[in-house]
Enzyme design. Structure first.
Site, PDB file in Angstrom:
ATOM      1  N   SER A 287       0.837  -1.200   0.000  1.00  0.00           N
ATOM      2  CA  SER A 287       0.000   0.000   0.000  1.00  0.00           C
ATOM      3  C   SER A 287       0.869   1.246   0.000  1.00  0.00           C
ATOM      4  CB  SER A 287      -0.886  -0.001   1.253  1.00  0.00           C
ATOM      5  OG  SER A 287      -1.509   1.240   1.461  1.00  0.00           O
TER       6      SER A 287
ATOM      7  N   TYR B 154      -0.933  -0.544  10.454  1.00  0.00           N
ATOM      8  CA  TYR B 154      -1.139  -0.916   9.055  1.00  0.00           C
ATOM      9  C   TYR B 154       0.033  -0.455   8.190  1.00  0.00           C
ATOM     10  CZ  TYR B 154      -3.561  -1.335   4.544  1.00  0.00           C
ATOM     11  OH  TYR B 154      -3.913  -1.657   3.254  1.00  0.00           O
TER      12      TYR B 154
END
Length: 258
Positions: A149, A162
């Site tokens: 990501s 995350y």
């Protein structure tokens, strides 16, 4: 005309396959001729989806990627069913959002266990299978795609857990590519921005946050799920036969850099 991303005859393990990006990749891989082992903790959604797909080329596996023994046993079962494993899409991931000073130890562990350790478990299990085949004299044409990501490159407010795990995937990609290229195994990452999936619904639904984020995306919109599957299948295919250790951004320009 030759289809450069034909996946006929290949078996691909896809984690987080019950919805979103994982499900989209599974459907495209099947349409390109692959057999798919779809893994997810949500067995109900997984089975409902599989019922609409060709039964002879779909295997469902219910369980958590964070469970090391389960993952390794699952790869053995896939080999028993289809003969071998040619590809892996490390897509399973969760979000447990909180500002740094308010994040609990459990929120940190939950995300690390799935997004980082889970990805390693799958990478190790599939990679070991491929390496063993290569050492036995077989020509291996393997491809592993880690779904990372932009949060792993730029950071993300309220998601230090995350972001840290997605950065870790980039390191895993480069290390595995260096170790396994000699065995015919390619390892790459896809770095997404914000894809229209159930996991990003909260972000996209928060107008105060989403407006500012959209302003940072040159293309001015979120990615559709259908736009996430082709780059992954490209990396799985022979069209990317000389690509390894790389991080491909699929983000509408949100992150632009060397």
């Amino acid at each position: 005309m030759t289809n450069l991303i034909d996946l006929s005859g290949r078996t691909i393990l896809i984690t987080g396959a019950a919805q979103g990006i994982g499900q989209g990749v599974a459907e495209l891989a099947l349409s390109l001729g692959a057999s798919v082992a779809a893994m997810d903790v949500n067995g109900e959604h997984l089975r409902a989806w599989a019922a609409t797909q060709p039964a002879d080329r779909v295997m469902t596996i219910e369980g958590s990627v964070a469970d090391h023994d389960f993952v390794h046993a699952s790869v053995r079962k896939i080999v028993e069913r289809f003969g071998d494993v040619n590809g892996l899409v490390n897509n399973a991931g969760i979000v447990r959002a909180a500002m740094i000073e308010k994040m609990t130890a459990q929120q940190w562990r939950d995300v690390v266990d799935v997004n980082m350790t889970g990805a390693f478990n799958c990478l190790q299990a599939v990679g070991a299978h491929m390496v063993a085949r290569a050492q036995a004299g077989e020509k291996v044409n393997g491809s592993i795609v880690n779904v990372s990501s932009d949060a792993g490159r730029k950071g993300s407010v309220g998601q230090i857990n995350y972001s840290a795990t997605k950065s870790a995937l980039l390191g895993m990609t480069m290390s595995a590519a260096r170790e396994w290229s000699k065995f015919g195994i390619r390892v790459n990452s896809i770095c997404f921005g914000v894809v229209e999936t159930p996991m990003t619904a909260t972000i996209r639904g928060n107008e105060k946050f989403s407006v500012g984020l959209l302003q940072q995306i040159p293309m001015g919109r979120w990615s559709k799920t259908t736009e996430s599957s082709p780059p992954i299948c490209f990396m799985l295919s022979d069209a990317a036969s000389y690509v390894t250790g790389q991080h491909l951004s699929v983000n509408g320009g949100y992150h632009i850099g060397f």
